[in-house]
Design a protein around this motif. Structure first.
Motif, PDB file in Angstrom:
ATOM      1  N   ALA A  50       0.860  -1.179   0.000  1.00  0.00           N
ATOM      2  CA  ALA A  50       0.000   0.000   0.000  1.00  0.00           C
ATOM      3  C   ALA A  50       0.899   1.232   0.000  1.00  0.00           C
ATOM      4  O   ALA A  50       2.127   1.126   0.037  1.00  0.00           O
ATOM      5  CB  ALA A  50      -0.944   0.006   1.206  1.00  0.00           C
ATOM      6  N   ARG A  51       0.277   2.409  -0.027  1.00  0.00           N
ATOM      7  CA  ARG A  51       1.066   3.644  -0.107  1.00  0.00           C
ATOM      8  C   ARG A  51       1.504   4.164   1.259  1.00  0.00           C
ATOM      9  O   ARG A  51       2.516   4.846   1.356  1.00  0.00           O
ATOM     10  CB  ARG A  51       0.252   4.726  -0.830  1.00  0.00           C
ATOM     11  CG  ARG A  51       0.004   4.438  -2.295  1.00  0.00           C
ATOM     12  CD  ARG A  51      -0.900   5.474  -2.921  1.00  0.00           C
ATOM     13  NE  ARG A  51      -2.225   5.474  -2.294  1.00  0.00           N
ATOM     14  CZ  ARG A  51      -3.196   6.331  -2.611  1.00  0.00           C
ATOM     15  NH1 ARG A  51      -2.984   7.257  -3.532  1.00  0.00           N
ATOM     16  NH2 ARG A  51      -4.363   6.264  -2.008  1.00  0.00           N
ATOM     17  N   ARG A  52       0.758   3.869   2.329  1.00  0.00           N
ATOM     18  CA  ARG A  52       1.030   4.464   3.637  1.00  0.00           C
ATOM     19  C   ARG A  52       1.982   3.597   4.444  1.00  0.00           C
ATOM     20  O   ARG A  52       1.582   2.593   5.029  1.00  0.00           O
ATOM     21  CB  ARG A  52      -0.282   4.691   4.384  1.00  0.00           C
ATOM     22  CG  ARG A  52      -1.158   5.754   3.730  1.00  0.00           C
ATOM     23  CD  ARG A  52      -2.473   5.919   4.440  1.00  0.00           C
ATOM     24  NE  ARG A  52      -3.336   4.762   4.259  1.00  0.00           N
ATOM     25  CZ  ARG A  52      -4.601   4.709   4.670  1.00  0.00           C
ATOM     26  NH1 ARG A  52      -5.134   5.746   5.299  1.00  0.00           N
ATOM     27  NH2 ARG A  52      -5.329   3.634   4.464  1.00  0.00           N
ATOM     28  N   ALA A  53       3.238   4.014   4.479  1.00  0.00           N
ATOM     29  CA  ALA A  53       4.284   3.190   5.070  1.00  0.00           C
ATOM     30  C   ALA A  53       4.063   2.942   6.559  1.00  0.00           C
ATOM     31  O   ALA A  53       4.256   1.816   7.042  1.00  0.00           O
ATOM     32  CB  ALA A  53       5.644   3.844   4.852  1.00  0.00           C
ATOM     33  N   ASP A  54       3.656   3.966   7.316  1.00  0.00           N
ATOM     34  CA  ASP A  54       3.546   3.806   8.763  1.00  0.00           C
ATOM     35  C   ASP A  54       2.527   2.744   9.146  1.00  0.00           C
ATOM     36  O   ASP A  54       2.797   1.856   9.969  1.00  0.00           O
ATOM     37  CB  ASP A  54       3.232   5.155   9.425  1.00  0.00           C
ATOM     38  CG  ASP A  54       1.990   5.825   8.850  1.00  0.00           C
ATOM     39  OD1 ASP A  54       1.566   5.447   7.732  1.00  0.00           O
ATOM     40  OD2 ASP A  54       1.440   6.730   9.512  1.00  0.00           O
ATOM     41  N   ARG A  55       1.347   2.814   8.560  1.00  0.00           N
ATOM     42  CA  ARG A  55       0.302   1.828   8.862  1.00  0.00           C
ATOM     43  C   ARG A  55       0.726   0.433   8.389  1.00  0.00           C
ATOM     44  O   ARG A  55       0.512  -0.570   9.059  1.00  0.00           O
ATOM     45  CB  ARG A  55      -1.012   2.224   8.187  1.00  0.00           C
ATOM     46  CG  ARG A  55      -1.654   3.470   8.766  1.00  0.00           C
ATOM     47  CD  ARG A  55      -2.920   3.827   8.005  1.00  0.00           C
ATOM     48  NE  ARG A  55      -3.930   2.787   8.099  1.00  0.00           N
ATOM     49  CZ  ARG A  55      -4.952   2.814   8.952  1.00  0.00           C
ATOM     50  NH1 ARG A  55      -5.084   3.822   9.797  1.00  0.00           N
ATOM     51  NH2 ARG A  55      -5.831   1.839   8.974  1.00  0.00           N
ATOM     52  N   LEU A  56       1.323   0.404   7.219  1.00  0.00           N
ATOM     53  CA  LEU A  56       1.711  -0.862   6.600  1.00  0.00           C
ATOM     54  C   LEU A  56       2.728  -1.601   7.466  1.00  0.00           C
ATOM     55  O   LEU A  56       2.587  -2.799   7.734  1.00  0.00           O
ATOM     56  CB  LEU A  56       2.309  -0.562   5.223  1.00  0.00           C
ATOM     57  CG  LEU A  56       2.193  -1.625   4.134  1.00  0.00           C
ATOM     58  CD1 LEU A  56       0.731  -1.938   3.853  1.00  0.00           C
ATOM     59  CD2 LEU A  56       2.885  -1.128   2.869  1.00  0.00           C
ATOM     60  N   ILE A  57       3.734  -0.876   7.907  1.00  0.00           N
ATOM     61  CA  ILE A  57       4.798  -1.477   8.712  1.00  0.00           C
ATOM     62  C   ILE A  57       4.258  -1.994  10.038  1.00  0.00           C
ATOM     63  O   ILE A  57       4.603  -3.096  10.485  1.00  0.00           O
ATOM     64  CB  ILE A  57       5.931  -0.460   8.936  1.00  0.00           C
ATOM     65  CG1 ILE A  57       6.648  -0.169   7.603  1.00  0.00           C
ATOM     66  CG2 ILE A  57       6.923  -0.974   9.976  1.00  0.00           C
ATOM     67  CD1 ILE A  57       7.596   1.002   7.654  1.00  0.00           C
ATOM     68  N   LYS A  58       3.381  -1.230  10.655  1.00  0.00           N
ATOM     69  CA  LYS A  58       2.801  -1.638  11.944  1.00  0.00           C
ATOM     70  C   LYS A  58       2.026  -2.947  11.810  1.00  0.00           C
ATOM     71  O   LYS A  58       2.178  -3.865  12.619  1.00  0.00           O
ATOM     72  CB  LYS A  58       1.887  -0.537  12.473  1.00  0.00           C
ATOM     73  CG  LYS A  58       1.232  -0.845  13.810  1.00  0.00           C
ATOM     74  CD  LYS A  58       0.383   0.326  14.278  1.00  0.00           C
ATOM     75  CE  LYS A  58      -0.269   0.049  15.638  1.00  0.00           C
ATOM     76  NZ  LYS A  58      -1.224  -1.068  15.599  1.00  0.00           N
ATOM     77  N   ILE A  59       1.192  -3.031  10.777  1.00  0.00           N
ATOM     78  CA  ILE A  59       0.387  -4.242  10.585  1.00  0.00           C
ATOM     79  C   ILE A  59       1.279  -5.434  10.254  1.00  0.00           C
ATOM     80  O   ILE A  59       1.096  -6.535  10.778  1.00  0.00           O
ATOM     81  CB  ILE A  59      -0.658  -4.027   9.463  1.00  0.00           C
ATOM     82  CG1 ILE A  59      -1.617  -2.895   9.836  1.00  0.00           C
ATOM     83  CG2 ILE A  59      -1.441  -5.308   9.202  1.00  0.00           C
ATOM     84  CD1 ILE A  59      -2.429  -2.375   8.670  1.00  0.00           C
ATOM     85  N   ALA A  60       2.250  -5.213   9.381  1.00  0.00           N
ATOM     86  CA  ALA A  60       3.149  -6.301   8.982  1.00  0.00           C
ATOM     87  C   ALA A  60       3.918  -6.849  10.172  1.00  0.00           C
ATOM     88  O   ALA A  60       4.124  -8.066  10.285  1.00  0.00           O
ATOM     89  CB  ALA A  60       4.110  -5.813   7.903  1.00  0.00           C
ATOM     90  N   GLU A  61       4.343  -5.971  11.064  1.00  0.00           N
ATOM     91  CA  GLU A  61       5.065  -6.420  12.262  1.00  0.00           C
ATOM     92  C   GLU A  61       4.171  -7.307  13.127  1.00  0.00           C
ATOM     93  O   GLU A  61       4.625  -8.312  13.682  1.00  0.00           O
ATOM     94  CB  GLU A  61       5.560  -5.222  13.053  1.00  0.00           C
ATOM     95  CG  GLU A  61       6.736  -4.499  12.391  1.00  0.00           C
ATOM     96  CD  GLU A  61       7.150  -3.254  13.163  1.00  0.00           C
ATOM     97  OE1 GLU A  61       6.389  -2.823  14.064  1.00  0.00           O
ATOM     98  OE2 GLU A  61       8.228  -2.705  12.858  1.00  0.00           O
TER      99      GLU A  61
END
Length: 252
Positions: free
Chosen positions: A35-46
């Motif tokens: 997705a485009r939003r790195a902050d949200r993406l990284i949090k969910i992936a972690e």
């Protein structure tokens, strides 16, 4: 120990995409969230022990970079969920902004095209690939004020049906999921330019619209059938919505 299966989910930073990523992780996939939003993406992936890759599906270069990054991961890509999409506005055709129509076509149709083309070689090579396209009931029927979105979703449906024909004989299933009324945090809000009152009015009086987890459940179900079983199209609406225009609303 077998080779791990990788699922790539676009639009995975919120809504149906996030819910799908969470559900597929529970099903045992290593999930790549794009997705485009790195902050949200990284949090969910972690949280999921997955892989976050920032990607804009409207950019050829960004999609190519996504595919290249996934190719470096340990495992085989067996599932692609084309979820990135969205609607802009409810203008009638006579007043519709060409830029809005173009933006909807680019993300819903060309975004699906770009990502699917990028991952098809890996899906074929896996010997057990599945492409899931999250379209909409708007891809099956039109309604007033929905011309641009319905046109884009009709095109996405045509792409999906054509792809299934063209892949016949190769080990890749093609599945279309068409949700009706789904209440998420952002879809209607984005459609109405951030106006919370207009967004809330879409679901006014509907006791139980679908939610993102309902669609994630559908994705998990079609993806985990025996590979010789292809669910061509799954249309899913809340009980209150009998058809695009027929919605039961409770007034207080």
């Amino acid at each position: 120990m077998g080779v791990r299966d990788i699922a790539v989910v676009t639009g995975a930073s919120s809504g149906i995409g996030e819910a799908t990523a969470r559900r597929l992780a529970k099903e045992g996939f290593h999930v790549v969230l794009a997705a485009r939003r790195a902050d949200r993406l990284i949090k969910i992936a972690e949280e999921l022990a997955g892989t976050a890759i920032v990607c804009d599906v409207t950019s050829d270069a960004s999609v190519a970079a996504l595919a290249a990054a996934v190719a470096e991961l340990d495992g085989r890509v067996t599932l692609l969920v084309n979820n990135a999409g969205g609607a802009i506005g409810t203008d009638y055709v006579e007043a519709g902004a060409v830029a809005d129509w173009q933006a909807m076509f680019d993300v819903n149709v060309l975004g699906t095209l770009r990502v699917t083309q990028a991952f098809l070689p890996a899906l074929v090579d896996s010997g057990a690939g599945t492409v899931v396209v999250i379209s909409s009931t708007a891809g099956l029927i039109v309604y007033e004020g929905g011309g641009g979105y319905a046109a884009a979703k009709h095109a996405q449906t045509a792409l999906t049906e054509t792809l299934r024909l063209e892949l016949c004989g190769r080990p890749v299933r093609v599945v279309e999921i068409d949700p009706g009324m789904v209440r998420t945090d952002e879809f209607a809000l984005n459609r109405f330019g951030g106006d919370p009152d207009k967004a809330a009015a879409v679901y006014a009086g509907v006791a139980e619209p679908l939610v993102a987890d309902d669609i994630a459940d559908c994705v998990a179900w079609v993806a985990t059938r025996p590979h010789h079983v292809n669910i061509d199209r799954l249309v899913v609406r809340p009980l209150a919505q009998a058809a695009q225009h027929k919605v039961h609303r409770v007034t207080s």
